[in-house]
Design an enzyme around this catalytic site. Sequence first.
Site, PDB file in Angstrom:
ATOM      1  N   ASP A  18       1.374  10.754   1.327  1.00  0.00           N
ATOM      2  CA  ASP A  18       0.561  11.713   2.078  1.00  0.00           C
ATOM      3  C   ASP A  18       0.252  12.923   1.205  1.00  0.00           C
ATOM      4  O   ASP A  18       1.053  13.294   0.346  1.00  0.00           O
ATOM      5  CB  ASP A  18       1.320  12.130   3.347  1.00  0.00           C
ATOM      6  CG  ASP A  18       0.406  12.773   4.371  1.00  0.00           C
ATOM      7  OD1 ASP A  18      -0.832  12.783   4.183  1.00  0.00           O
ATOM      8  OD2 ASP A  18       0.932  13.278   5.384  1.00  0.00           O
ATOM      9  N   GLY A  19      -0.898  13.515   1.438  1.00  0.00           N
ATOM     10  CA  GLY A  19      -1.243  14.778   0.775  1.00  0.00           C
ATOM     11  C   GLY A  19      -2.359  14.669  -0.251  1.00  0.00           C
ATOM     12  O   GLY A  19      -2.643  15.646  -0.943  1.00  0.00           O
ATOM     13  N   ASN A  66      -6.487   4.561  10.078  1.00  0.00           N
ATOM     14  CA  ASN A  66      -7.321   5.135   9.002  1.00  0.00           C
ATOM     15  C   ASN A  66      -8.787   4.696   9.057  1.00  0.00           C
ATOM     16  O   ASN A  66      -9.652   5.344   8.466  1.00  0.00           O
ATOM     17  CB  ASN A  66      -6.745   4.803   7.617  1.00  0.00           C
ATOM     18  CG  ASN A  66      -5.527   5.617   7.241  1.00  0.00           C
ATOM     19  OD1 ASN A  66      -4.680   5.186   6.463  1.00  0.00           O
ATOM     20  ND2 ASN A  66      -5.396   6.822   7.797  1.00  0.00           N
ATOM     21  N   ARG A  69     -11.356   7.420   9.923  1.00  0.00           N
ATOM     22  CA  ARG A  69     -11.763   8.504   9.002  1.00  0.00           C
ATOM     23  C   ARG A  69     -13.266   8.401   8.747  1.00  0.00           C
ATOM     24  O   ARG A  69     -13.878   7.361   9.046  1.00  0.00           O
ATOM     25  CB  ARG A  69     -11.007   8.356   7.682  1.00  0.00           C
ATOM     26  CG  ARG A  69      -9.538   8.679   7.872  1.00  0.00           C
ATOM     27  CD  ARG A  69      -8.835   8.867   6.567  1.00  0.00           C
ATOM     28  NE  ARG A  69      -7.504   9.366   6.842  1.00  0.00           N
ATOM     29  CZ  ARG A  69      -6.758  10.027   5.993  1.00  0.00           C
ATOM     30  NH1 ARG A  69      -7.199  10.262   4.777  1.00  0.00           N
ATOM     31  NH2 ARG A  69      -5.565  10.450   6.326  1.00  0.00           N
TER      32      ARG A  69
HETATM   33  C1  FPP Z   1      -2.793  10.174   2.691  1.00  0.00           C
HETATM   34  O1  FPP Z   1      -3.401  11.325   2.178  1.00  0.00           O
HETATM   35  C2  FPP Z   1      -3.178   9.013   1.946  1.00  0.00           C
HETATM   36  C3  FPP Z   1      -3.887   7.963   2.455  1.00  0.00           C
HETATM   37  C4  FPP Z   1      -4.336   7.888   3.850  1.00  0.00           C
HETATM   38  C5  FPP Z   1      -4.261   6.823   1.641  1.00  0.00           C
HETATM   39  C6  FPP Z   1      -3.291   6.476   0.563  1.00  0.00           C
HETATM   40  C7  FPP Z   1      -4.079   5.805  -0.458  1.00  0.00           C
HETATM   41  C8  FPP Z   1      -3.894   5.881  -1.788  1.00  0.00           C
HETATM   42  C9  FPP Z   1      -2.762   6.584  -2.430  1.00  0.00           C
HETATM   43  C10 FPP Z   1      -4.862   5.269  -2.709  1.00  0.00           C
HETATM   44  C11 FPP Z   1      -5.131   3.801  -2.482  1.00  0.00           C
HETATM   45  C12 FPP Z   1      -3.914   2.975  -2.511  1.00  0.00           C
HETATM   46  C13 FPP Z   1      -3.693   1.946  -3.342  1.00  0.00           C
HETATM   47  C14 FPP Z   1      -2.480   1.127  -3.179  1.00  0.00           C
HETATM   48  C15 FPP Z   1      -4.612   1.591  -4.428  1.00  0.00           C
HETATM   49  P1  FPP Z   1      -4.366  12.133   3.129  1.00  0.00           P
HETATM   50  O2  FPP Z   1      -5.752  11.764   2.791  1.00  0.00           O
HETATM   51  O3  FPP Z   1      -3.989  11.930   4.557  1.00  0.00           O
HETATM   52  O4  FPP Z   1      -4.022  13.592   2.676  1.00  0.00           O
HETATM   53  P2  FPP Z   1      -4.111  14.918   3.562  1.00  0.00           P
HETATM   54  O5  FPP Z   1      -3.131  14.728   4.705  1.00  0.00           O
HETATM   55  O6  FPP Z   1      -3.680  15.984   2.612  1.00  0.00           O
HETATM   56  O7  FPP Z   1      -5.534  15.055   4.009  1.00  0.00           O
END
Ligand code: FPP
Length: 248
Positions: A18-19, A66, A69
Amino acid sequence: MTSPASSRIPGHVAIIMDGNGRWARQRGLPRIEGHRRGVETVRTVTDAGRELGLRTLTLYAFSVENWNRPQDEVGALMGLLEYYLKKELNTFVKNRIRLRTIGRTEDLPAGVQKHLNHTIAATREFTDYTLVLALNYGARTEIGDAARAYGEAVAAGKEQPGEASWERFRRYLYTADLPDPDLIIRTSGETRLSNFLLMQGAYAEFVFTPVLWPDFSKDDLAAAIAEYGKRERRYGLTSEQLQTATPA
Ligand code: FPP
């Protein structure tokens, strides 16, 4: 019996990454840049997990929620996933990493499914270290899917309702052939489970770190594992009972 030293290393670590969005916002960059950096961290942490002696690493990469989004972000995440799978195949083979997924992968774009299936097939013989990507995963969806499959097994006479138990039911979960997570980590300072491994995490230890996922490093993983090593996992027993049961 597991030696005290080896039991301090969790066999299975699961991470709620996350983040990414906040990491990008702090730098005035579009959210997708955070995800791009997040993919780099996926590489780093996959390697680190292997080097630190984990057997299984599960990463929560895309939840059933997700899809809600903005569509350009969903499209970009799917593009990144496909790019990552293409790029990592050789590394998986070279480092003997078995790839697995949990979640409704049948609803992912065809290109992603193609690369997933290819990588899973190419790495299925590896036994030392498994990377599990949770993709289109939600624990409540998983439990619904398992209940449906279990009900069908009852209707087919393969299961007896009177013998229902967790041990029997768990065989219908996506994780049927995986161990439960010993340690669940969430980055970015949030302290929620967000529909991740709700049943499998029943006895997991939790580490919440303020580090944003793109900044999460091998040292951060090692620190979470060290914190895990200090915890006493009692599984409902008393501390005294555990002391008696543990060999000197
Ligand atoms: C959370 O950050 C992250 C996600 C919802 C997606 C995670 C995906 C990746 C790390 C990249 C793709 C994965 C692979 C395995 C290639 P957020 O967007 O919710 O962050 P925020 O809470 O700060 O907005």
